[in-house]
Design a protein around this motif. Structure first.
Motif, PDB file in Angstrom:
ATOM      1  N   SER A 171      21.690  15.569 -23.656  1.00 40.16           N
ATOM      2  CA  SER A 171      22.803  14.668 -23.996  1.00 40.16           C
ATOM      3  C   SER A 171      22.760  13.380 -23.178  1.00 40.16           C
ATOM      4  O   SER A 171      23.465  12.426 -23.485  1.00 40.16           O
ATOM      5  N   GLY A 172      21.951  13.391 -22.114  1.00 41.73           N
ATOM      6  CA  GLY A 172      21.925  12.222 -21.236  1.00 41.73           C
ATOM      7  C   GLY A 172      23.015  12.294 -20.168  1.00 41.73           C
ATOM      8  O   GLY A 172      23.081  11.477 -19.263  1.00 41.73           O
ATOM      9  N   GLU A 173      23.879  13.306 -20.279  1.00 45.34           N
ATOM     10  CA  GLU A 173      24.954  13.453 -19.291  1.00 45.34           C
ATOM     11  C   GLU A 173      24.367  13.930 -17.961  1.00 45.34           C
ATOM     12  O   GLU A 173      23.427  14.736 -17.952  1.00 45.34           O
ATOM     13  N   SER A 174      24.914  13.430 -16.855  1.00 49.33           N
ATOM     14  CA  SER A 174      24.467  13.973 -15.568  1.00 49.33           C
ATOM     15  C   SER A 174      25.677  14.492 -14.792  1.00 49.33           C
ATOM     16  O   SER A 174      26.823  14.134 -15.097  1.00 49.33           O
TER      17      SER A 174
ATOM     18  N   LEU B  14      19.596  23.888 -13.945  1.00 50.68           N
ATOM     19  CA  LEU B  14      20.731  23.039 -14.326  1.00 50.68           C
ATOM     20  C   LEU B  14      20.807  21.777 -13.472  1.00 50.68           C
ATOM     21  O   LEU B  14      21.177  20.709 -13.936  1.00 50.68           O
ATOM     22  N   LEU B  15      20.446  21.931 -12.209  1.00 52.38           N
ATOM     23  CA  LEU B  15      20.550  20.793 -11.294  1.00 52.38           C
ATOM     24  C   LEU B  15      19.427  19.781 -11.479  1.00 52.38           C
ATOM     25  O   LEU B  15      19.641  18.585 -11.359  1.00 52.38           O
ATOM     26  N   LEU B  16      18.236  20.287 -11.753  1.00 53.09           N
ATOM     27  CA  LEU B  16      17.071  19.402 -11.614  1.00 53.09           C
ATOM     28  C   LEU B  16      16.420  18.953 -12.923  1.00 53.09           C
ATOM     29  O   LEU B  16      15.470  18.197 -12.891  1.00 53.09           O
ATOM     30  N   THR B  17      16.933  19.419 -14.040  1.00 51.60           N
ATOM     31  CA  THR B  17      16.337  18.906 -15.287  1.00 51.60           C
ATOM     32  C   THR B  17      17.357  18.010 -16.002  1.00 51.60           C
ATOM     33  O   THR B  17      18.567  18.222 -15.900  1.00 51.60           O
ATOM     34  N   HIS B  18      16.827  17.052 -16.704  1.00 52.24           N
ATOM     35  CA  HIS B  18      17.712  16.156 -17.458  1.00 52.24           C
ATOM     36  C   HIS B  18      18.286  16.897 -18.651  1.00 52.24           C
ATOM     37  O   HIS B  18      17.583  17.657 -19.310  1.00 52.24           O
TER      38      HIS B  18
END
Ligand code: TYD
Length: 221
Positions: A59-62, A52-56
Motif C-alpha cells: 500500500s506504500g503505508e509505513s 512487518l518491520l523491515l519490508t515495504h
C-alpha cells in the motif's frame, strides 16, 4: 540471572554477524553453553514481526514512529520470554546481534524521546540487561559499501532492510548515538574499531569477553 548476557551493536555492515559466529564457535569448542540470537526476529513469532518491520507494504503505508517502536518491543518481549531469560536462568552465555541500544540509536535518531525509551525499557526489559555490549564502530560511509555489496550478492529482490536505504546522514546520527551510549556507560559498552581486519576484530572481541566469562566461572583458557 545466572548466565552471562552479551550484546553486539553497530551500524549496518559493521561485521556483527561474522564476529558473533566466530565467538559462538570458539565458545562451543571450549565447551561453554552458548545461545546466539538476534533482534528483531529471534523467535518464530518475532520473525513475523521482523517481516512487518523491515519490508515495504504494497500500500506504500509505513509505520508511524510509535507503532514501529512498539513492534520492536513486542519482538523483544517475546525474545526475552522465550529465549533470553530461560537461557540466562540455565546459566548459559547469551550472545545477541542487536538489543536495546539499537532502539536507542535508531528510533532515537528518528525522534523518539529519551523518556519514552526509558519507560518502555523499564516495562519490558527491567533488569535483564547485558553485562557487556560490544560496539563495532565504523564510519557508515565504509560500512554501507559492505551492505550494498551484500544486497547485490543476494540479488535485487532480496533487499530487506529498509534502514539500509536511509541517508548517510541518518546512519552517521545512529553511529553518534551508539557512541553516546558508550560515553554514558563506558563499563558496559566497549568500543571496538570495526575497520580492522576480521581476525584483529576477533582478537579484540576475545580480549573483552574472556575476563568476563572467567569471572563468571567459565573455563576459557
Ligand atoms: P538487521 O537486518 O539485523 O541489520 P544488520 O544485519 O545490518 O545489523 O537489523 C534490522 C534493522 O533493524 C537494522 O537496520 C537496525 C534496525 N533496528 C532498529 O531500528 N531498532 C531496533 O531496536 C533493532 C533491534 C533493530
Amino acid at each position: 540471572m545466572n548466565g552471562v548476557f552479551i550484546s553486539v551493536e553497530g551500524v549496518e555492515g559493521s561485521g556483527k554477524s561474522t564476529q558473533i559466529l566466530r565467538l559462538s564457535e570458539r565458545l562451543r569448542r571450549l565447551g561453554v553453553p552458548v545461545t546466539a540470537s538476534k533482534e528483531p526476529g529471534g523467535t518464530p513469532l518475532g520473525s513475523e514481526v521482523r517481516r512487518l518491520l523491515l519490508t515495504h507494504h504494497s500500500s506504500g503505508e509505513s509505520w508511524c514512529p510509535d507503532a514501529e517502536l512498539l513492534l520492536f518491543y513486542a519482538d523483544r518481549a517475546q525474545h526475552l520470554a522465550q529465549v533470553i531469560r530461560p537461557a540466562l536462568a540455565e546459566g548459559r552465555v547469551v550472545l545477541l546481534d542487536r538489543f536495546e541500544d539499537s532502539t536507542r540509536a535508531y528510533q532515537g535518531a528518528l525522534g523518539v524521546p529519551e523518556a519514552t525509551l526509558d519507560r518502555l525499557s523499564e516495562l519490558v526489559v527491567g533488569r535483564t540487561r547485558p553485562h557487556l555490549t560490544l560496539l563495532l564502530d565504523m564510519d557508515p560511509e565504509s560500512s554501507l559499501v559492505r551492505v550494498d555489496t551484500r544486497n547485490l550478492d543476494l540479488g535485487e529482490g532480496f533487499r530487506e532492510t529498509r534502514y539500509d536505504e536511509k541517508s548517510l546522514a541518518f546512519h552517521r546520527l545512529v553511529r553518534s548515538r551508539f557512541l553516546a551510549i558508550h560515553q554514558k556507560e563506558p563499563n558496559r559498552v566497549r568500543v571496538i574499531p570495526a575497520r580492522l581486519d576480521p581476525g584483529e576484530v576477533e582478537r579484540e572481541v576475545w580480549r573483552q569477553v574472556a575476563p568476563l566469562l572467567r569471572n563468571a566461572g567459565f573455563r576459557v583458557e
